[in-house]
Design a protein around this motif. Structure first.
Motif, PDB file in Angstrom:
ATOM      1  N   ASP A 117       0.820  -1.216   0.000  1.00  0.00           N
ATOM      2  CA  ASP A 117       0.000   0.000   0.000  1.00  0.00           C
ATOM      3  C   ASP A 117       0.854   1.267   0.000  1.00  0.00           C
ATOM      4  O   ASP A 117       0.478   2.288  -0.592  1.00  0.00           O
ATOM      5  N   MET A 118       2.010   1.183   0.661  1.00  0.00           N
ATOM      6  CA  MET A 118       2.898   2.349   0.708  1.00  0.00           C
ATOM      7  C   MET A 118       3.357   2.750  -0.695  1.00  0.00           C
ATOM      8  O   MET A 118       3.303   3.923  -1.084  1.00  0.00           O
ATOM      9  N   LEU A 119       3.797   1.759  -1.485  1.00  0.00           N
ATOM     10  CA  LEU A 119       4.272   2.050  -2.832  1.00  0.00           C
ATOM     11  C   LEU A 119       3.121   2.302  -3.797  1.00  0.00           C
ATOM     12  O   LEU A 119       3.272   3.052  -4.769  1.00  0.00           O
ATOM     13  N   GLY A 120       1.962   1.695  -3.539  1.00  0.00           N
ATOM     14  CA  GLY A 120       0.814   1.928  -4.399  1.00  0.00           C
ATOM     15  C   GLY A 120       0.361   3.373  -4.342  1.00  0.00           C
ATOM     16  O   GLY A 120       0.290   4.069  -5.371  1.00  0.00           O
ATOM     17  N   THR A 121       0.072   3.863  -3.138  1.00  0.00           N
ATOM     18  CA  THR A 121      -0.369   5.255  -3.002  1.00  0.00           C
ATOM     19  C   THR A 121       0.781   6.223  -3.265  1.00  0.00           C
ATOM     20  O   THR A 121       0.582   7.310  -3.809  1.00  0.00           O
ATOM     21  N   GLY A 122       2.010   5.809  -2.908  1.00  0.00           N
ATOM     22  CA  GLY A 122       3.163   6.662  -3.179  1.00  0.00           C
ATOM     23  C   GLY A 122       3.373   6.884  -4.663  1.00  0.00           C
ATOM     24  O   GLY A 122       3.821   7.954  -5.080  1.00  0.00           O
ATOM     25  N   SER A 123       3.029   5.880  -5.472  1.00  0.00           N
ATOM     26  CA  SER A 123       3.167   6.012  -6.924  1.00  0.00           C
ATOM     27  C   SER A 123       2.225   7.081  -7.467  1.00  0.00           C
ATOM     28  O   SER A 123       2.573   7.802  -8.414  1.00  0.00           O
ATOM     29  N   PHE A 124       1.033   7.188  -6.896  1.00  0.00           N
ATOM     30  CA  PHE A 124       0.101   8.231  -7.319  1.00  0.00           C
ATOM     31  C   PHE A 124       0.735   9.608  -7.125  1.00  0.00           C
ATOM     32  O   PHE A 124       0.686  10.464  -8.016  1.00  0.00           O
ATOM     33  N   ALA A 125       1.321   9.817  -5.951  1.00  0.00           N
ATOM     34  CA  ALA A 125       1.936  11.111  -5.668  1.00  0.00           C
ATOM     35  C   ALA A 125       3.146  11.351  -6.561  1.00  0.00           C
ATOM     36  O   ALA A 125       3.319  12.439  -7.119  1.00  0.00           O
ATOM     37  N   ALA A 126       3.988  10.321  -6.740  1.00  0.00           N
ATOM     38  CA  ALA A 126       5.204  10.480  -7.535  1.00  0.00           C
ATOM     39  C   ALA A 126       4.896  10.794  -8.990  1.00  0.00           C
ATOM     40  O   ALA A 126       5.492  11.700  -9.587  1.00  0.00           O
ATOM     41  N   LEU A 127       3.940  10.069  -9.575  1.00  0.00           N
ATOM     42  CA  LEU A 127       3.623  10.283 -10.990  1.00  0.00           C
ATOM     43  C   LEU A 127       2.911  11.611 -11.222  1.00  0.00           C
ATOM     44  O   LEU A 127       3.160  12.293 -12.217  1.00  0.00           O
TER      45      LEU A 127
END
Length: 324
Positions: A117-127
């Motif tokens: 979940d950390m990388l999933g939601t973090g990907s939204f912010a990063a992209l």
């Protein structure tokens, strides 16, 4: 199994390299207008992009040939993939997949679900932030859309990470995290979820103008729908988490707060968030770009028929049985 994972890692590396070279070539001859201040912003963002690609390559190599993976990851071919001046949709898809596959490799090796979940939601912010920094032009609509996504990602990501740390595990992956290929499917599905859901924002930020600078009715309506959905989702998540953390409620089904009005108010809030995002972004989209309405439709179908309601209903049936 080791040989299979080795071949998978090598294949993924070749695909990433080929795609990266193609994308880099595509943008080599693109216009360099407005490269002044934007170049410095892109220079700042090169670090997380490069880290994502390197992490994915090294992580995959951990299952097969780590020495070869390390050599490949440090080569100019990989590093050059993140030095082009303007990012297109294909570029962000590569970054998205790299993050998820890197997360899968590390998580499968450690047999943990705490990074999902950390990388999933973090990907939204990063992209979303990355596409804004790489934009040809930046104005209020693009900044607001990116801020909306970042706020949602921080809220949901923080909640999910705290929840899994409190409970000690994520029941969705109790079996999958011990089966690398099955676990890889989950991580790849997350990459599809991130990219498809973010399409309106990626298209808005990537467009040359992003619509008129003046605010439109769609901006106000979209922001209102988004904000309402965010509040509903956060409230429902908080109410259920507090309910489950109370030992007196063990084995009980929550029927208070928003949960007394709807069976899954958190999913309703999530759907509202992404309908609001599409409506808000639509003021800066035109023609074929409006096909990104697939984003909220995808979220609705995913929650209703795949990863949301069906999983919850299955767990509820196993715990409490049916009412029939």
């Amino acid at each position: 199994m080791q040989a299979t994972l080795s071949r998978l890692g090598q294949l993924a590396g070749r695909i990433a390299a080929a795609a990266g070279v193609g994308v880099r070539r595509q943008f080599t001859n693109s216009s360099s207008n407005g490269a002044g201040g934007k170049a410095s912003l892109l220079q700042m963002f090169r670090v997380p992009l490069r880290s994502s690609l390197l992490a994915a390559t090294l992580g995959l190599g951990a299952f097969g040939r780590p020495t070869a993976a390390a050599s490949f990851a440090s080569s100019p071919a990989i590093i050059d993939q993140v030095t082009f001046k303007e990012m297109g949709l294909l570029s962000w898809l590569i970054v998205d997949v790299a993050i998820q596959w890197g997360g899968w490799a590390v998580s499968a090796a450690l047999k943990t679900d705490k990074f999902y979940d950390m990388l999933g939601t973090g990907s939204f912010a990063a992209l979303s932030v990355g596409s804004l920094l790489a934009a040809r032009s930046i104005h209020a609509r693009k900044i607001a859309a990116t801020a909306f996504v970042a706020a949602w990602a921080v809220r949901l990501g923080g909640f999910l990470v705290v929840r899994v740390l409190k409970t000690g595990h994520d029941s969705r992956f109790d079996e999958a995290k011990h089966k690398p290929l099955t676990f890889w499917v989950y991580w790849t599905m997350q990459a599809v979820w991130v990219f498809t859901t973010l399409l309106p924002v990626l298209l808005l930020n990537s467009s040359s103008t992003g619509g008129p600078a003046a605010l439109l009715w769609s901006d106000f309506v979209g922001a209102a729908v988004y904000a309402t959905g965010l509040v509903v989702e956060a409230t429902a998540d908080g109410q259920k988490f507090s309910f489950k953390m109370d030992p007196a409620n063990k084995g009980k089904f929550i029927d208070r707060g928003l949960w007394s009005y709807a069976r899954y108010p958190n999913y309703f809030g999530e759907m509202m968030v992404w309908w609001g995002m599409f409506i808000f972004c639509s003021g800066g989209l035109q023609g074929p770009q409006l096909a990104s309405v697939v984003s909220p439709v995808f979220v609705m179908l995913l929650l209703r028929f795949v990863s949301g309601v069906p999983l919850q209903e299955k767990q509820a049936t196993a715990r409490w049985g049916t009412t029939q």
